[in-house]
Design an enzyme around this catalytic site. Structure first.
Site, PDB file in Angstrom:
ATOM      1  N   ASN A  20      -3.169  -1.643  46.498  1.00 49.70           N
ATOM      2  CA  ASN A  20      -4.503  -1.061  46.304  1.00 49.70           C
ATOM      3  C   ASN A  20      -4.346   0.454  46.257  1.00 49.70           C
ATOM      4  O   ASN A  20      -4.158   1.089  47.284  1.00 49.70           O
ATOM      5  CB  ASN A  20      -5.416  -1.488  47.468  1.00 49.70           C
ATOM      6  CG  ASN A  20      -6.796  -0.846  47.385  1.00 49.70           C
ATOM      7  OD1 ASN A  20      -7.115  -0.170  46.401  1.00 49.70           O
ATOM      8  ND2 ASN A  20      -7.617  -1.042  48.411  1.00 49.70           N
ATOM      9  N   LYS A  22      -6.493   2.649  45.594  1.00 50.67           N
ATOM     10  CA  LYS A  22      -7.722   3.374  45.984  1.00 50.67           C
ATOM     11  C   LYS A  22      -8.000   4.472  44.943  1.00 50.67           C
ATOM     12  O   LYS A  22      -7.669   4.278  43.773  1.00 50.67           O
ATOM     13  CB  LYS A  22      -7.589   3.887  47.417  1.00 50.67           C
ATOM     14  CG  LYS A  22      -7.205   2.753  48.381  1.00 50.67           C
ATOM     15  CD  LYS A  22      -7.339   3.085  49.825  1.00 50.67           C
ATOM     16  CE  LYS A  22      -6.958   1.856  50.660  1.00 50.67           C
ATOM     17  NZ  LYS A  22      -7.102   2.058  52.080  1.00 50.67           N
ATOM     18  N   HIS A 110     -13.962  -4.662  50.396  1.00 46.93           N
ATOM     19  CA  HIS A 110     -13.038  -3.802  51.147  1.00 46.93           C
ATOM     20  C   HIS A 110     -13.835  -3.035  52.202  1.00 46.93           C
ATOM     21  O   HIS A 110     -14.985  -2.661  51.979  1.00 46.93           O
ATOM     22  CB  HIS A 110     -12.330  -2.826  50.198  1.00 46.93           C
ATOM     23  CG  HIS A 110     -11.180  -2.121  50.851  1.00 46.93           C
ATOM     24  ND1 HIS A 110     -11.366  -1.038  51.676  1.00 46.93           N
ATOM     25  CD2 HIS A 110      -9.853  -2.367  50.826  1.00 46.93           C
ATOM     26  CE1 HIS A 110     -10.174  -0.645  52.128  1.00 46.93           C
ATOM     27  NE2 HIS A 110      -9.247  -1.433  51.622  1.00 46.93           N
ATOM     28  N   GLU A 112     -13.762  -0.100  53.092  1.00 49.77           N
ATOM     29  CA  GLU A 112     -14.258   1.213  52.650  1.00 49.77           C
ATOM     30  C   GLU A 112     -15.550   1.056  51.836  1.00 49.77           C
ATOM     31  O   GLU A 112     -16.438   1.910  51.905  1.00 49.77           O
ATOM     32  CB  GLU A 112     -13.159   1.947  51.858  1.00 49.77           C
ATOM     33  CG  GLU A 112     -12.075   2.460  52.798  1.00 49.77           C
ATOM     34  CD  GLU A 112     -10.675   2.550  52.194  1.00 49.77           C
ATOM     35  OE1 GLU A 112     -10.538   2.535  50.962  1.00 49.77           O
ATOM     36  OE2 GLU A 112      -9.712   2.637  52.985  1.00 49.77           O
ATOM     37  N   GLU A 197      -7.841  -7.357  56.868  1.00 49.91           N
ATOM     38  CA  GLU A 197      -7.540  -5.935  57.003  1.00 49.91           C
ATOM     39  C   GLU A 197      -8.289  -5.368  58.202  1.00 49.91           C
ATOM     40  O   GLU A 197      -9.466  -4.985  58.079  1.00 49.91           O
ATOM     41  CB  GLU A 197      -7.976  -5.186  55.745  1.00 49.91           C
ATOM     42  CG  GLU A 197      -7.211  -5.557  54.506  1.00 49.91           C
ATOM     43  CD  GLU A 197      -7.092  -4.391  53.529  1.00 49.91           C
ATOM     44  OE1 GLU A 197      -5.986  -4.134  53.079  1.00 49.91           O
ATOM     45  OE2 GLU A 197      -8.107  -3.731  53.251  1.00 49.91           O
ATOM     46  N   GLY A 203      -4.838   3.026  56.964  1.00 49.83           N
ATOM     47  CA  GLY A 203      -4.564   4.446  56.766  1.00 49.83           C
ATOM     48  C   GLY A 203      -4.308   5.199  58.056  1.00 49.83           C
ATOM     49  O   GLY A 203      -4.310   6.431  58.076  1.00 49.83           O
ATOM     50  N   SER A 243      -1.678  -0.336  56.947  1.00 48.06           N
ATOM     51  CA  SER A 243      -0.448   0.405  57.267  1.00 48.06           C
ATOM     52  C   SER A 243       0.826  -0.415  57.052  1.00 48.06           C
ATOM     53  O   SER A 243       1.795  -0.275  57.792  1.00 48.06           O
ATOM     54  CB  SER A 243      -0.504   0.948  58.700  1.00 48.06           C
ATOM     55  OG  SER A 243      -1.557   1.892  58.831  1.00 48.06           O
TER      56      SER A 243
HETATM   57  O1  LIG Z   1      -6.887  -0.593  52.869  1.00 47.88           O
HETATM   58  C1  LIG Z   1      -5.749  -0.972  52.658  1.00 47.88           C
HETATM   59  C2  LIG Z   1      -5.424  -1.821  51.509  1.00 47.88           C
HETATM   60  O2  LIG Z   1      -6.569  -2.315  50.901  1.00 47.88           O
HETATM   61  C3  LIG Z   1      -4.640  -0.582  53.559  1.00 47.88           C
HETATM   62  O3  LIG Z   1      -4.407   0.774  53.411  1.00 47.88           O
HETATM   63  P1  LIG Z   1      -3.096   1.425  54.088  1.00 47.88           P
HETATM   64  O4  LIG Z   1      -1.926   0.567  53.681  1.00 47.88           O
HETATM   65  O5  LIG Z   1      -3.030   2.806  53.503  1.00 47.88           O
HETATM   66  O6  LIG Z   1      -3.325   1.408  55.553  1.00 47.88           O
END
Ligand SMILES: O=C(CO)COP(=O)(O)O
Length: 284
Positions: A20, A22, A110, A112, A197, A203, A243
């Site tokens: 992903n 982003k 997601h 976010e 997740e 992150g 992560s």
């Molecule tokens: O949100 C994520 C994947 O959709 C995970 O992000 P990270 O791997 O940067 O922690």
């Protein structure tokens, strides 16, 4: 060296590693990264594990052209879609538009999007339906925040999110592979992918332990079995995200119900992502 058989492969579920990206990378940078991935990963590795990139909308057409033109065994999909099929929804992108770009996957729900764009369970459920209407495989994300984890109610939090998002779905929809394929071949999983997740691990560098990942992924599969029957539940691939890096992939994928990873930051680094995919392919 003999390939070890992961629990996922024993069940016939092909591991899935999805990057992903982003809101990162222009379409030109996207082409460069996909070329590096396809160049680095060998055919048996791409057969053993399904490798998928999830670029921003603006890069999808370029990725499609590259993947189809060079017949790359790398899949692709989008990070979101509209719950609506067409109309006056400024800024939104429909499932039909993604299907026309031969996307196979689309991320739905997601954390976010839930936190920053106010997507509640009802919106997430309608986006799952929109994806399925257009032959896309939704990668449905569920996961708890730190407060819920500390309260110890993370399992019920995630299964409640799951129940809400899959409202009205049939076992057939869970089983059927989406027909929007064209991006690197179909996986052996069903018509829906679930990603656990935990928000506190996204992150932050704070990765869940292999036991944490297995606990929730196992509970998700049990819940799917209760609702849709064991046959459908056995087909669905359940990913862990938060992560994930090359260094922690072996442990994360060790759980029998963890069928792959949804990788954020580390998917932007070709060498790191290749290593994660290789680990999944090797089944170590
Ligand atoms: O949100 C994520 C994947 O959709 C995970 O992000 P990270 O791997 O940067 O922690």
């Amino acid at each position: 060296m003999a390939r070890k058989t992961t629990p996922a492969r024993r069940e016939g579920r092909r591991p899935l590693i999805a990057g992903n990206w982003k809101m990162n990378l222009t379409h030109l940078e996207a082409i460069g990264l996909v070329q590096k991935l396809a160049f680095s990963l060998k055919e048996p590795e791409l057969e053993a594990a399904e490798v998928v990139v999830l670029p921003p909308f603006t890069a999808l057409r370029s990725v499609q052209t590259l993947v189809t033109g060079d017949k790359l065994e790398v899949g692709y999909g989008a990070q979101d879609l509209s719950a609506h099929d067409s109309g006056a929804y400024t800024g939104e992108v429909s499932g039909a538009m993604l299907a026309a770009l031969a996307c196979r996957y689309v991320v739905v729900g997601h954390s976010e999007r839930r936190a920053l764009h106010g997507e509640d369970d009802a919106v997430v459920a309608s986006k799952v339906q929109a994806a399925l209407r257009h032959g896309l495989v939704p990668i449905l994300c569920v996961g708890e925040g730190l407060d819920v984890r500390r309260a110890g109610t993370h399992v019920s939090h995630c299964t409640t999110q799951l129940d809400a998002a899959l409202e009205g779905l049939t076992a057939e929809q869970l089983l059927a592979p989406g027909d929007g394929a064209g991006s690197g071949g179909a996986g052996s999983g069903g018509g829906v992918v679930i990603a656990y997740e935990p928000v506190w691990a996204i992150g932050t560098g704070e990765v869940a332990t292999p036991e944490d990942a297995q606990e929730v992924c196992g509970a998700i599969r049990s819940r799917l079995a209760e609702r849709f029957g064991p046959e459908a539940a056995a087909v669905v691939r359940i990913l862990y995200g938060g992560s994930v890096k090359a260094a922690n992939t072996v442990g994360i994928l060790a759980g029998p119900d963890v069928d792959g990873a949804l990788v954020g930051g580390a998917s932007l680094d070709a060498d790191e992502f290749v290593q994660i995919c290789r680990t999944a392919a090797d089944g170590s």
